[in-house]
Enzyme design. Structure first.
Site, PDB file in Angstrom:
ATOM      1  N   TYR A 144     -22.089   1.807 -19.495  1.00  0.00           N
ATOM      2  CA  TYR A 144     -23.067   0.942 -18.850  1.00  0.00           C
ATOM      3  C   TYR A 144     -24.089   0.493 -19.879  1.00  0.00           C
ATOM      4  CZ  TYR A 144     -26.820  -0.575 -15.673  1.00  0.00           C
ATOM      5  OH  TYR A 144     -27.787  -1.294 -15.023  1.00  0.00           O
ATOM      6  N   ASP A 239     -25.439   1.902 -28.186  1.00  0.00           N
ATOM      7  CA  ASP A 239     -26.402   1.886 -27.091  1.00  0.00           C
ATOM      8  C   ASP A 239     -26.873   3.323 -26.888  1.00  0.00           C
ATOM      9  OD1 ASP A 239     -27.871   1.708 -24.801  1.00  0.00           O
ATOM     10  OD2 ASP A 239     -26.373   0.598 -23.646  1.00  0.00           O
ATOM     11  N   LYS A 267     -35.427   4.600 -22.080  1.00  0.00           N
ATOM     12  CA  LYS A 267     -35.694   5.876 -21.424  1.00  0.00           C
ATOM     13  C   LYS A 267     -36.719   6.761 -22.149  1.00  0.00           C
ATOM     14  CE  LYS A 267     -31.813   5.375 -18.448  1.00  0.00           C
ATOM     15  NZ  LYS A 267     -30.578   4.669 -18.761  1.00  0.00           N
TER      16      LYS A 267
END
Ligand SMILES: *Cc1c(COP(=O)(O)O)cnc(C)c1O
Length: 425
Positions: A144, A239, A267
Site C-alpha cells: 500500500y 516506501d 507516521k
C-alpha cells in the site's frame, strides 16, 4: 462489554460522515464489529468513551513508537502552539527536523515535508518520472502506498495484461502506466525487466510489507530489485512510511543494507501530527521547485507544531540504546507468542517491533497467501481480544506495533489474554 456510548456515537457519525469514519478500516466492518470511539490514550493504553481501557497494538497505525500522549511531546507541542500554529513562511524547526532525517536515513541528502504518506509517495513518483523521463511504475501486490489514483492498483497478473484499479473512480488511463507484480517473486520480476525495464521510471516497494500484514521480504528479492533498477536506469523508491524510524534510525534500508534512490516517510516522523516526507540524493532532489521543474507545494507543509512533535520524537529514538531496548522487548514478546500459537493453525510474521498473526497455517510469502487466511476465525479472535481489553489492528492485512510504553507486565498480560482467547476459538 456494552459499548453503549460508542454505539450511539457511531450512529450519529454515520449521519454526517460516510460510514461514520474518516478512514475505512476504522469502521471494523471486516471483523463484524462496530467501532470504538476513543476518548483518550496514555502509554500503551487507549480508553473509549464508555470508559473501557484497552492495551493498544495499533498505535495509530505505527505512529506511536513512544506510546500515546508522551509528556515530552506534549510539552514541546504546547510550547509551539503558544507561538502560533502556521505561518506559510519558513521556520528553523523545518531545518532541524530535515537535518535529523538527512543524517539518519542513508539514501537521503535532502528532504521535503508534506502532510501525509500519500502525498509523499505521490510526489516521489512525480520526481522519479521527471528524473528518468519515463512514465511506467512497478509496484507489488498487497503493498500500500496511499490513495493516489495511479497507485491504487493491486494486481495486474502478468506483463501483457491491463492493470485493474482497486477503487472505483480511477480512470483506466491513470493506471495504464502502473504494473503490479507478486511480492517476493524474483522470476516474475526478471521477466518484467527483460520486457519493459527500459521504460520503467521507478520500482516502489515497502521493503518490509506491512499493509498486507507483515510480510518478511526475501533479501535476495530486494537485492535483485536494486540490481535491476540500476542496470535499466530506473529509480528505486523505498516506501518507509511505516518502517522509517521503526526498524532503526535508518529504517529498513539500513537494516538490510540496500540503499534506494528515493525514500518516503510518514507516521513516526510527525509524532502524531500529519507529516509525510520524501527525500533522495541532492542531485535527484534538485529537480524539485523552486530549484527545478518538478512542482510540489503545501499550505501547511512543515507545520511548526508538527515539526516540534517530530523533532522531539526523533531526538528520543536517536538516543543510545533506544532500538536495542524495543527490539529486545519485542523479541521476548514474539517468542512467547510463538509458543502460544504453535499448532493452532496460525502463522506469525514479525520484523523488529512489528508483527501480524495470520490465521493460516501455511507459509506466507505474498498477497495471494495472505488472502487465503481464515477471516472468520480472525474476526472471532479480534472481538474476543477486544472483550478482554486488547486492541489489535482489525485485520490480517495490517501490522501490529509494540511501543516503548509496552512494559513487560503489559506484554505478559497480553500474552495471558491471547492464550485464554485462543482456547475459546
Ligand atoms: C500509511 C502508509 C501510507 C499512506 O500514508 P497516509 O499518511 O495514510 O497518507 C503510504 N505508504 C505506506 C507504506 C503506509 O504504511
Amino acid at each position: 462489554m456494552q459499548r453503549i456510548l460508542s454505539e450511539k456515537a457511531y450512529k450519529e457519525a454515520c449521519k454526517y460522515i460516510p460510514g461514520g469514519v474518516n478512514s475505512p478500516v476504522r469502521a471494523l466492518k471486516s471483523v463484524g464489529a462496530s467501532p470504538l470511539f476513543v476518548k483518550s490514550a496514555k502509554g500503551a493504553y487507549i480508553k473509549d468513551i464508555d470508559d473501557y481501557e484497552y492495551i493498544d497494538y495499533c498505535g495509530s497505525w505505527g505512529v506511536f513508537i513512544l506510546g500515546h500522549a508522551d509528556k515530552h511531546i506534549q510539552k514541546v507541542v504546547n510550547n509551539a502552539v503558544k507561538n502560533g500554529t502556521s505561518y506559510g513562511i519558513p521556520t528553523v524547526q523545518e531545518t532541524i527536523l530535515a537535518k535529523i532525517i538527512c543524517e539518519s536515513v542513508p539514501s537521503i541528502e535532502k528532504v521535503r515535508f508534506v502532510n501525509s504518506g500519500t502525498e509523499a509517495v505521490m510526489s516521489a513518483i512525480r520526481l522519479a518520472r521527471a528524473f528518468t523521463s519515463r512514465d511506467k511504475i512497478l509496484k507489488f501486490d498487497g503493498c500500500y502506498h496511499g490513495h493516489a489514483d495511479h497507485l491504487l492498483v493491486s494486481s495486474g497478473s502478468g506483463v501483457a495484461q491491463l492493470s485493474q484499479a482497486s477503487s472505483a473512480g480511477v480512470p483506466q488511463s491513470f493506471i495504464n502506466n502502473t504494473i503490479s507484480l507478486p511480492f517476493n517473486n524474483i522470476e516474475k520480476l526478471e521477466e518484467f525487466f527483460r520486457n519493459e525495464g527500459c521504460e520503467l521510471a521507478a520500482v516502489i516497494i515497502e521493503p518490509v510489507a506491512a499493509n498486507m500484514g507483515v510480510i518478511v521480504p526475501d533479501i535476495k528479492f530486494l537485492q535483485r530489485i536494486r540490481e535491476l533498477t540500476k542496470q535499466y536506469g530506473s529509480l528505486l523508491i523505498f516506501d518507509e512510511v511505516i518502517t522509517g524510524f521503526r526498524l532503526g534510525t535508518g529504517g529498513a534500508q539500513e537494516r538490510f543494507n540496500i540503499i534506494p534512490d528515493i525514500t518516503t516517510l510518514g507516521k513516526i516522523i510527525g509524532g502524531g501530527f500529519p507529516v509525510g516526507a520524501y527525500g533522495a540524493s541532492a542531485e535527484i532532489m534538485s529537480l524539485i521547485a523552486p530549484d527545478g521543474p518538478v512542482y510540489q507545494a503545501g499550505t501547511l507543509s512543515g507545520n511548526p507544531v508538527a515539526m516540534a512533535a517530530g523533532i522531539q520524537t526523533l531526538e528520543t529514538v536517536l538516543q543510545q540504546g533506544f532500538y536495542e531496548d524495543i527490539e529486545l522487548k519485542s523479541k521476548y514478546f514474539i517468542k512467547e507468542l510463538e509458543n502460544i500459537i504453535s499448532n493452532k493453525g496460525i502463522t506469525m510474521h514479525s520484523v523488529g517491533s512489528m508483527f501480524t498473526l495470520f490465521f493460516n497455517g501455511k507459509e506466507i510469502k505474498n498477497f495471494e497467501d495472505v488472502k487465503n487466511s481464515d477471516n472468520q476465525r480472525f474476526s472471532k479472535f479480534f472481538n474476543q481480544l477486544l472483550e478482554n481489553g486488547v486492541y489489535i489492528s482489525p485485520s490480517q492485512f495490517e501490522a501490529n506495533f509494540i511501543s516503548v510504553a509496552h512494559s513487560k507486565p503489559i506484554l505478559n498480560k497480553t500474552l495471558e489474554i491471547v492464550e485464554n482467547v485462543l482456547k475459546t476459538i
